[in-house]
Every structure is written in structure tokens, then in C-alpha cells.
Design a protein around this motif. Structure first.
Motif, PDB file in Angstrom:
ATOM      1  N   VAL A  51       1.168 -22.919 -26.267  1.00 57.16           N
ATOM      2  CA  VAL A  51       0.143 -23.603 -25.500  1.00 57.16           C
ATOM      3  C   VAL A  51       0.760 -24.105 -24.196  1.00 57.16           C
ATOM      4  O   VAL A  51       1.838 -24.711 -24.200  1.00 57.16           O
ATOM      5  CB  VAL A  51      -0.467 -24.773 -26.294  1.00 57.16           C
ATOM      6  N   TYR A  52       0.055 -23.845 -23.087  1.00 58.09           N
ATOM      7  CA  TYR A  52       0.488 -24.277 -21.759  1.00 58.09           C
ATOM      8  C   TYR A  52      -0.645 -25.054 -21.104  1.00 58.09           C
ATOM      9  O   TYR A  52      -1.823 -24.927 -21.480  1.00 58.09           O
ATOM     10  CB  TYR A  52       0.832 -23.068 -20.879  1.00 58.09           C
ATOM     11  N   ILE A  53      -0.303 -25.842 -20.080  1.00 58.14           N
ATOM     12  CA  ILE A  53      -1.293 -26.462 -19.206  1.00 58.14           C
ATOM     13  C   ILE A  53      -0.928 -26.138 -17.758  1.00 58.14           C
ATOM     14  O   ILE A  53       0.246 -25.990 -17.415  1.00 58.14           O
ATOM     15  CB  ILE A  53      -1.407 -27.993 -19.392  1.00 58.14           C
ATOM     16  N   VAL A  54      -1.962 -25.986 -16.922  1.00 57.58           N
ATOM     17  CA  VAL A  54      -1.773 -25.807 -15.487  1.00 57.58           C
ATOM     18  C   VAL A  54      -2.817 -26.649 -14.781  1.00 57.58           C
ATOM     19  O   VAL A  54      -3.837 -27.050 -15.373  1.00 57.58           O
ATOM     20  CB  VAL A  54      -1.913 -24.324 -15.053  1.00 57.58           C
ATOM     21  N   ASP A  55      -2.575 -26.942 -13.493  1.00 58.05           N
ATOM     22  CA  ASP A  55      -3.585 -27.660 -12.721  1.00 58.05           C
ATOM     23  C   ASP A  55      -4.759 -26.727 -12.448  1.00 58.05           C
ATOM     24  O   ASP A  55      -4.588 -25.521 -12.250  1.00 58.05           O
ATOM     25  CB  ASP A  55      -2.987 -28.184 -11.417  1.00 58.05           C
ATOM     26  N   PHE A  56      -5.962 -27.301 -12.486  1.00 57.49           N
ATOM     27  CA  PHE A  56      -7.178 -26.505 -12.307  1.00 57.49           C
ATOM     28  C   PHE A  56      -7.810 -26.888 -10.967  1.00 57.49           C
ATOM     29  O   PHE A  56      -7.926 -28.087 -10.643  1.00 57.49           O
ATOM     30  CB  PHE A  56      -8.162 -26.792 -13.442  1.00 57.49           C
ATOM     31  N   PRO A  57      -8.238 -25.901 -10.165  1.00 55.44           N
ATOM     32  CA  PRO A  57      -8.341 -24.466 -10.484  1.00 55.44           C
ATOM     33  C   PRO A  57      -7.219 -23.606  -9.889  1.00 55.44           C
ATOM     34  O   PRO A  57      -7.233 -22.394 -10.055  1.00 55.44           O
ATOM     35  CB  PRO A  57      -9.670 -24.097  -9.832  1.00 55.44           C
ATOM     36  N   TYR A  58      -6.247 -24.235  -9.179  1.00 52.94           N
ATOM     37  CA  TYR A  58      -5.326 -23.415  -8.376  1.00 52.94           C
ATOM     38  C   TYR A  58      -4.073 -22.982  -9.129  1.00 52.94           C
ATOM     39  O   TYR A  58      -3.346 -22.105  -8.676  1.00 52.94           O
ATOM     40  CB  TYR A  58      -4.954 -24.171  -7.102  1.00 52.94           C
ATOM     41  N   ALA A  59      -3.789 -23.579 -10.276  1.00 54.82           N
ATOM     42  CA  ALA A  59      -2.699 -23.135 -11.148  1.00 54.82           C
ATOM     43  C   ALA A  59      -1.365 -23.063 -10.404  1.00 54.82           C
ATOM     44  O   ALA A  59      -0.634 -22.080 -10.501  1.00 54.82           O
ATOM     45  CB  ALA A  59      -3.048 -21.780 -11.766  1.00 54.82           C
ATOM     46  N   ARG A  60      -1.028 -24.136  -9.696  1.00 54.06           N
ATOM     47  CA  ARG A  60       0.228 -24.129  -8.963  1.00 54.06           C
ATOM     48  C   ARG A  60       1.403 -24.555  -9.847  1.00 54.06           C
ATOM     49  O   ARG A  60       2.542 -24.165  -9.610  1.00 54.06           O
ATOM     50  CB  ARG A  60       0.122 -25.062  -7.746  1.00 54.06           C
TER      51      ARG A  60
END
Length: 892
Positions: free
Chosen positions: A781-790
Motif C-alpha cells: 500500500v502506497y500514498i501519493v499527493d492528489f492529484p499530481y502525485a509528486r
């Protein structure tokens, strides 16, 4: 609303100490209680609240009094009845034993003397009740209790009381009195007035199941079962179990007669017939069911073809040295130690058959799980025990070479291999041959193998000696979802059983012309298709089970005769056939498996959401504020239901016949779901994202129908401002996550690459998105910033999937190694994240590979789906010399 158990405890506190739930059925829930006055344990049955509201207390309690006068050694007496806080209940002694259903699930078939004794005891009970004017109306294994080995019939007259009290209102509730597998034809047709002969029919159906392991008629739906009850004839008992005495078979079949006038006049007569000497009654001749026949010249041509086929088959069988006895021979064989799945849910995700029959019919090879994992086993017809084939660790979905010397198979490490039937070294042919659920291969007469190549490879062909494989021209939407491939004579054609949408609704058989490299629909709505060259027949299993046969032109890939029903209870796709015409098939189990929605607290304690609502649930979603639930129910179609906080339920309107995977916006004002849309042949439907209104009454609005590269849509979540996150399966077979912003048609990439990126979950503030990816070689499981996925951060530490956020966004949950894990999150999860800790094991709860099967409520509980008990090992039937009998049935 206060749960029924708590209401019952409070209302009956002065008379009974209600302790716990024992089980639930179609009309009532059973609780264990202690009778305070008489110091004894009792069972209290409480009618489901919806049913109780329809019936009314006064009328129901008046009608149920008629059952209290039944006093018999094999009848469970009625001790008490009443109404408590709006709940209708009745009280019976608590039997410290088991039901006949439990015994059958454990043993499948009973010893013949034991089965007859139980049937006779139940018949004695029925005779007593019938003389008092009471007809049971719901005789089934669940209502027959076994105490010290003897039968006690429960719920006498309850069905009658319900019907008499409910009147016409019963039909308005959609409730059915009786259980389809044991209903008499007159009861199945809806006749309100049924007499004692209906009970005799039901007891005969139970007796049939005690002797054979399954009731006379089964099916995937209530409608399918009822249709067979009214129109089909059961298979003779002695075909399934040769040791059944002729007198017993004759008695059972007379009691199963379609017309009540043709049955025994009383339960006592049936019991007497069951106890007769085997020489007293001859085995009855069964009449064939009415079937539509083709008219004109085609009938003559088909009959001539069948006659020629019968002669050709007999000559071929004699040449093969089969001996002089050409009569069919049936026997049950024990293959699996565990219940090998036919499908992971009703009518869904069919897997390839896990058994294969050699061309000469003498050897069975099958896959089974062991303590060390999956492996292949070999069982010769002349040998009693199966032996493991050394070197086939992880082996599944076996298939024979045309000469019977080799076995092709797939492994759990995604390889296609072959091994000699006699054993030896396994030879790896292809790596990355298939995906997790669909394994199918066929060995052609030109010594090539056609096989499922998995998510990214479609269907491919390779020399059986190895080398480079070549792709076949099949639709991308199949995406490797092929439950079965059948080689046709001459190595020039194939029957390919294929589907899309995880085989969630439609499965068809296609004809692939290997010379023209073309594909056409051959047989719609079948989960398996097998061709027998000498007879010219194709055998099929539909989605709801059973076996059908019809004449087939293998050169053109078209049916030339109607498909006719041959055997009722063959499990979908679970059939194997030799070149000599011997067959092997797995039978379906009785009863319909149902899941249950439950609330689970943080300690792992489960409480039913609604004990009267049991279906094949999938993908539950809890509204963020008011406790509404969106959940899919899979059956003939996949229907999305909205359950209000007060318990009322409304089906969500949909465009097509698939509506599933609901999700709520953070403010609870929007509910999105995945639905189906028409698409040109050969693939008939594709997926789109829809939005439903809050009341689920208006036709939903389509938000998007394709991904950026026309990939099918499988998941979506939405923010309050309209920003959309969605997941597609792109043409290269990979699952990618994308986003669009409000008022902007530009597609942003959230997660993509050479990996499966699935199970997306937007945080409530829509600043972060969690998902599962196998980019590292294992699921995490991962998390990224939404919506730009930096920025991307790893959440799970030792594998993980199915992420879900708490409604306040302060905790992220996921599934890790069969355990529900929690991770505390700061106001900026990408900067502040705690360590994962475990909550409780998830044994017995539904899981999914591509979308979470649970959700989190506003109060911190978990909405989960409780799986039904694991089915027993499916019985397998081996039939030798079957083709003449098959041809005779097709000609009827």
C-alpha cells in the motif's frame, strides 16, 4: 433501531434468559435461551421483523395454536408462542444434536440403512400430523433434527400458519413458502392449497439427497430450480449409486411423481414401500421430459447423423479394445481433499476445470491442494488411490496431449509446463503464462499448445517442444479471462470459452479458425464446451450448471442441432471427456450460498447488519454521515442496493445489467458506481462510471466511459468539488490510476508503469490518495499527493492491499497477511505517518483482488462481508461407455 436480540432479551426477561443467536433462515432467526420457570434450555424462533409486520400478531398466534396439539416421538413439540416488542416468536425444546443438513454436509451420502431409517421416522411423523389435518409444507434437511441418531421434525405447521395469517400479502413481500429443491410441482407452481402428498414429495427429495449426495433438482436460481421441478425427470438413483435397492428406487420415484395422484396416498404407504424387500418392486421406467424438437428435413438429417455417429463410436470403442460390455458404468470417485472451487461467486470468475481424462479414458489427472501447496495427482481407473506426480509443485489446470503420453499444466509461479504421464522431469515451456484466476490450455493434434497467456499476453500458441509463442487474434477486452480452450479435430480450429469483466455476467464459447485467424461466436451463455469427434456432439455447461448436448459442425464452428438437457447437476465448467467417450464430471452442491453483511468492532466482534438479508454481497460502502449503505448483490444480474439507516432498501437504477463497486463523496451527497454499457460484438459490454442521485430513483448520470487509452473502467472515487480519480486496465494489460479536475478534460496520471496499481482510496480531504501496487514485486500500500502525485510514500511494511480511510482521515486501514492493519495519519500524511499495528484477523470475511471488500463507518466500526461456510468436497462421477446413452438422449 435496537437490534432484535436486545429487544427480545428485554421483552422476555421475566420468562426466558435469551443468550445468543444459533442461526438464521429464510423466515426466522433462532436464539438459544434458558426457560427460567422450568430450568431448561429452549430454542426461540423469531420471525424476521419484515415478515412479522406483514402477518400481524393476532392472526399468526391464532393459526399457530393448531400445531401445539401434535404429540409424536419424531415431532419436535411447540412449547410456547407470543409477541414481544413487535416480534413474533415461538419456542421449542433445544436439541443438543445436529440437523440432517449438517450431517449431509459432513458425509455427503448416508449409509443406505441409515437413510431409510431416517426417512421412515420422518414419514411416521408426517402420518401423525396429516391425520390431524396439518401439512408441514417445508420438509428439508434443515428442519430434520438428529438426536441420538433419531429424527425429530421441527417447524410443523409454521409454514401453514404463516400462509394462513399472511394471505395475499405474502406474495407482496416476495417471500416463498417452502424450499425450491424440495418443493412439489404443485407447490412450485404457486398453488395455495396443497395436501399431504406435497409433504411426501418433499420427503422423497430428502431421501434422494441422503442416498446420492444432492437433491433431485438444483440450479443457480430459484426460478431455474422450480422450472426443473415442474418439467424435468430426476436421474435414476442406481445410475449414481449402484447399491441402492430397486425397491427403494421405485418407492422414491413414485413419491417424486409430478402428479399428486401418482404418488403414495399416505406417508405410511411410502414408509412401507421403502422397507420392502428389494425383489418386491421392479425399477420404474422413467419417462423423458417434454422437449422441443426441430421440424422437417433437419430432424431426419440429425437423426441419421446420430445413428451414423453411434455406429462409428461403437466401432471405434471396439477397436480400442473396450470389451464386449457396452453398457454405461457409473461410479463415484474421490479426487479432492478440499473443495476445489467452480467459481468464486455465483456465476462469476470461472476457473478452468481441475481434472483431465486421458484420451483412452483410463487415467485421471487432477490438481489438489496439500499442506505444501498445490500439486498434480494421477489416478488410474484400475487403481484405488491417487498418487502425487513428483515435480508438479504448484500445478493446476492439467490437460493431456492427444496421444495421452504427456500432461500440460500451469503453475502458481505463472509458468506453462509439461511432464510425462509416467513421471520424470517437468519441462518448462513458457514463463508468465497466465494470471491468478484463469488457467486454460489445449494440446492440438499438430503438437502445438494454445494457452491463456495472462493479463498482458491474451491467447498464444507454442510448439509443445518449446520455443517462441505467437499471439492469436482475440479481443483485448478478454484480458486473459478464458476458463476453457477445446481443440477441434485436425488442429485447425478451437472452441474458446471467454468472458470479460471478471466473468461477472456473460460467458460465451467462440470458434477460432486457426487457418483464417478469425473469431466468431459459436455458443452463447456457456461456461464450458467440449467436442466429441466420433459422435459429432458438443457438450456444454451453462452458467447455472447442468450438462447440454447438440450436434456441431466442427469445421464451420456452428451448432447444427438444438442443445438438449442431458444431466441436471453438473457444475459449470467442471467436465472432462476422453476420445473413447468416457466422461468425468463434478456435481454441484445443494443449497444457495449466501453472504451476510456484518458490523465488526475494533476488537473483531461481529454483529449482523440485518439478519433477514442474506445475498451474494460485494463491495460495501458506508455513507460518511448518516449510515446509509451501498452494496452490490450478484445474481443473474449484479444489482446495486441502497440501504437506509432505518433498514429500508431500494435498488439503484442502472443502464445495463451490472452495477457494483459503489463509493460515496466525502459529504455523502454523491454515490458513484461502475456500470455496464453495450458494445459491438464479439465483446458485448464495457464498463462506465455512473453517478446516482441520493434517493437512487432517477436514472444515473454517466460520468466517464473509457480511460485515456480506451481502457475499461473498474474503480472511481470523487471529491466534493467534482475531482475524479479512476482506475483502468490499459491495452498492455496493466492497471493504472488517473485523475481529472473539475471543469477540465485533461487526464492526469496518478500511478502507472509496469505494475498493477489498483484499489484506489481518496482521503476525505481529497489531498491524498492511497492504492495498492505490485511495482516492487509484491503487493504493498502506497500514498501519493492528489492529484499530481509528486511524492510517494510506502505505508505497509510487509505486504498490504485493500486500503480504506477512516471518515475523519486520521487513520488509514489496509489488509496485511490476512489481518486488518491500522496506520495513524497526521494532518499531512506524506510528512507525518505512524507505524502499522494490527487489529484482528480477517478469516471468514470476503476478500477481493481488485477493490476493497469492506468499509469504515463514521463511528469507527467496519462494514464487512461474512462468507458462508466452505462447501463440502464436490462429488465426482466417472462414466464409462456413455456415448450410446448420450446419443439416445439427444435423439429424444
Amino acid at each position: 433501531m435496537t437490534p432484535p436480540l436486545e429487544r427480545l432479551k428485554t421483552a422476555l426477561a421475566d420468562r426466558y434468559r435469551v443468550e445468543r443467536e444459533l442461526g438464521a433462515g429464510g423466515m426466522a432467526t433462532v436464539y438459544l435461551a434458558h426457560d427460567l420457570r422450568h430450568e431448561r434450555d429452549v430454542a426461540i424462533k423469531v420471525l424476521h421483523p419484515d415478515l412479522g409486520a406483514v402477518l400481524g400478531a393476532d392472526r399468526f398466534l391464532t393459526e399457530i395454536k393448531t400445531t401445539a396439539r401434535l404429540q409424536h416421538p419424531h415431532i419436535l413439540p411447540l412449547l410456547d408462542s407470543g409477541a414481544a416488542d413487535g416480534l413474533l416468536y415461538y419456542v421449542m425444546p433445544f436439541v443438543n444434536g445436529e440437523t440432517l443438513r449438517t450431517k449431509l454436509e459432513r458425509e455427503t451420502q448416508l449409509a443406505i440403512p441409515e437413510a431409510i431409517r431416517i426417512a421412515v421416522e420422518v414419514a411416521d411423523a408426517l402420518e401423525h400430523a396429516h391425520r390431524q389435518g396439518v401439512v408441514h409444507r417445508d420438509i428439508k434437511p434443515e428442519n430434520i433434527l438428529l438426536q441420538d441418531g433419531h429424527a425429530l421434525v421441527a417447524d410443523f405447521g409454521i409454514a401453514l400458519a404463516v400462509q394462513q395469517a399472511g394471505g395475499q400479502r405474502m406474495t407482496q413481500t416476495g417471500l416463498s413458502l417452502g424450499t425450491p429443491q424440495y418443493m412439489s410441482p404443485e407447490q412450485a407452481s404457486g398453488e395455495r392449497v396443497v395436501d399431504a402428498r406435497s409433504d411426501i414429495y418433499a420427503l422423497a427429495a430428502v431421501t434422494f439427497e441422503m442416498l446420492t449426495g444432492a437433491p433431485p433438482f438444483t440450479g443457480a436460481s430459484v426460478q431455474a430450480i422450480m422450472a426443473r421441478v415442474m418439467t424435468s425427470e430426476p436421474e435414476p438413483l442406481t445410475r449414481v449409486r449402484k447399491t441402492v435397492p430397486q425397491a427403494v428406487e421405485a418407492a422414491v420415484f413414485q413419491a417424486l411423481a409430478k402428479l399428486p395422484a401418482d404418488r403414495f396416498a399416505s406417508a405410511r404407504e411410502f414408509a412401507t414401500a421403502l422397507r420392502q424387500d428389494t425383489s418386491a418392486v421392479n425399477t420404474p421406467q422413467l419417462s423423458a421430459p417434454n422437449r422441443k424438437s426441430r421440424k422437417g428435413v433437419l430432424v431426419c438429417v440429425s437423426l441419421a447423423m446420430l445413428a451414423t455417429a453411434a455406429a462409428s463410436w461403437a466401432a471405434a470403442r471396439a477397436t480400442a479394445g473396450s470389451g464386449t460390455d457396452s453398457r454405461p458404468s457409473r461410479q463415484r470417485v474421490v479426487l479432492w481433499n478440499t473443495a476445489v472451487p467452480v467459481a468464486t461467486s455465483p456465476g462469476a470468475q470461472f476457473i478452468s476445470t481441475q481434472m483431465a481424462l486421458s484420451p483412452d479414458g483410463e487415467t485421471i489427472v487432477f490438481a489438489d491442494s496439500t499442506s505444501a501447496g498445490w500439486s498434480l495427482f494421477r489416478k488410474r481407473r484400475a487403481e484405488q488411490d491417487a498418487v502425487p506426480i513428483v515435480g508438479t509443485d504448484g500445478g493446476r489446470s492439467p490437460f493431456f496431449s492427444p496421444d495421452g503420453r504427456w500432461i500440460g499444466y500451469f503453475s502458481s509461479d505463472a509458468t506453462l509446463s509439461k511432464i510425462a504421464v509416467e513421471g520424470g522431469t517437468s519441462i518448462r515451456l513458457v514463463t508468465g503464462a497466465t494470471n491468478r484466476f484463469y488457467y486454460a490450455g489445449a494440446w492440438l493434434s499438430d503438437n502445438t499448445i494454445v494457452f491463456t497467456a495472462g493479463d498482458s499476453g491474451g491467447v498464444r500458441r507454442i510448439s509443445a517442444s518449446g520455443g517462441v509463442s505467437n499471439a492469436l487474434n482475440v479481443p483485448r477486452e478478454w484480458n486473459g479471462q478464458l476458463p476453457h480452450i477445446e481443440a477441434l479435430p485436425g488442429g485447425k480450429g478451437l472452441l474458446i470459452v471467454a468472458c470479460e469483466s471478471n466473468c461477472s455476467l456473460k460467458v460465451d464459447a467462440f470458434f477460432y479458425d486457426l487457418v483464417k485467424d478469425s473469431l466468431t461466436l459459436a455458443i452463447p451463455d456457456v461456461a464450458g464446451a467440449w467436442y466429441h469427434e466420433q459422435s459429432g456432439l458438443v457438450l456444454t455447461t451453462p452458467r447455472d450448471g447442468g450438462l447440454f448436448a447438440g450436434t456441431f459442425d466442427a469445421k464451420r464452428g456452428v451448432l447444427t442441432g438444438d442443445l438438449k438437457p442431458i444431466i441436471d447437476r453438473v457444475a459449470p465448467g467442471q467436465f472432462a471427456m476422453s476420445a473413447t467417450g468416457d466422461v468425468l464430471y463434478s456435481l454441484t452442491r445443494s443449497g444457495d450460498a449466501k453472504r451476510e453483511l456484518v458490523w465488526v468492532d475494533r476488537g473483531g466482534k461481529a454483529t449482523p447488519v440485518d439478519s433477514s438479508w442474506r445475498e451474494w454481497f460485494e463491495y460495501p460502502a458506508v455513507a460518511p454521515k448518516d449510515g446509509r449503505i451501498g452494496v452490490s448483490v450478484r445474481g443473474a444480474a449484479t444489482v446495486l442496493w441502497l440501504r437506509e439507516a432505518d433498514g429500508s432498501r431500494t435498488p439503484v437504477r442502472a443502464v445495463g445489467n451490472i452495477a457494483w463497486r459503489p463509493t460515496w463523496s466525502p459529504n455523502g451527497e454523491r454515490m458513484l458506481f461502475v456500470g455496464s454499457m453495450p458494445k459491438p460484438a464479439p465483446v458485448g459490454r464495457t464498463n462506465a462510471i455512473f453517478e446516482s442521485d441520493a434517493a437512487a430513483r432517477a436514472l444515473p448520470t454517466k460520468l466517464r466511459d473509457y480511460g485515456p487509452s480506451t481502457g475499461a473502467l473498474w474503480e472511481a472515487e470523487v471529491c466534493d468539488n467534482g475531482a475524479l480519480a479512476f482506475r483502468t486496465d490499459d491495452p498492455v494489460g496493466l492497471s493504472n490510476i488517473y485523475a481529472t479536475l473539475p471543469g477540465d478534460t485533461t487526464t492526469l496520471t496518478v500511478a502507472s508503469g509496469p505494475a498493477q496499481d489498483i484499489q484506489l482510496a481518496l482521503s476525505p480531504d481529497c489531498r491524498t490518495i492511497a492504492f495498492m501496487s505490485n511495482a516492487s514485486g509484491r503487493a504493498n500500500v502506497y500514498i501519493v499527493d492528489f492529484p499530481y502525485a509528486r511524492t510517494r510514500r510506502l505505508v505497509s511494511r510487509d505486504g498490504g492491499e485493500e486500503p480504506r480511510w477512516s471518515k475523519d482521515g486520521r487513520t488509514l486501514y489496509y489488509v496485511g497477511n490476512g489481518t486488518l492493519m491500522q496506520v495513524p495519519m497526521g494532518t499531512d500524511p506524506l510528512r507525518t505517518m505512524g507505524e502499522p499495528t494490527s487489529l484482528f484477523r480477517l478469516d471468514g470475511y470476503a476478500r477481493a483482488r481488485n477493490r476493497p471488500q469492506y468499509d469504515v463507518s463514521p463511528d469507527g466500526r467496519f462494514l464487512m462481508i461474512k462468507e458462508p461456510p466452505a462447501p463440502a468436497v464436490p462429488p465426482v462421477v466417472y462414466v464409462q461407455n456413455w456415448i450410446p446413452e448420450l446419443l439416445a438422449k439427444v435423439k429424444q
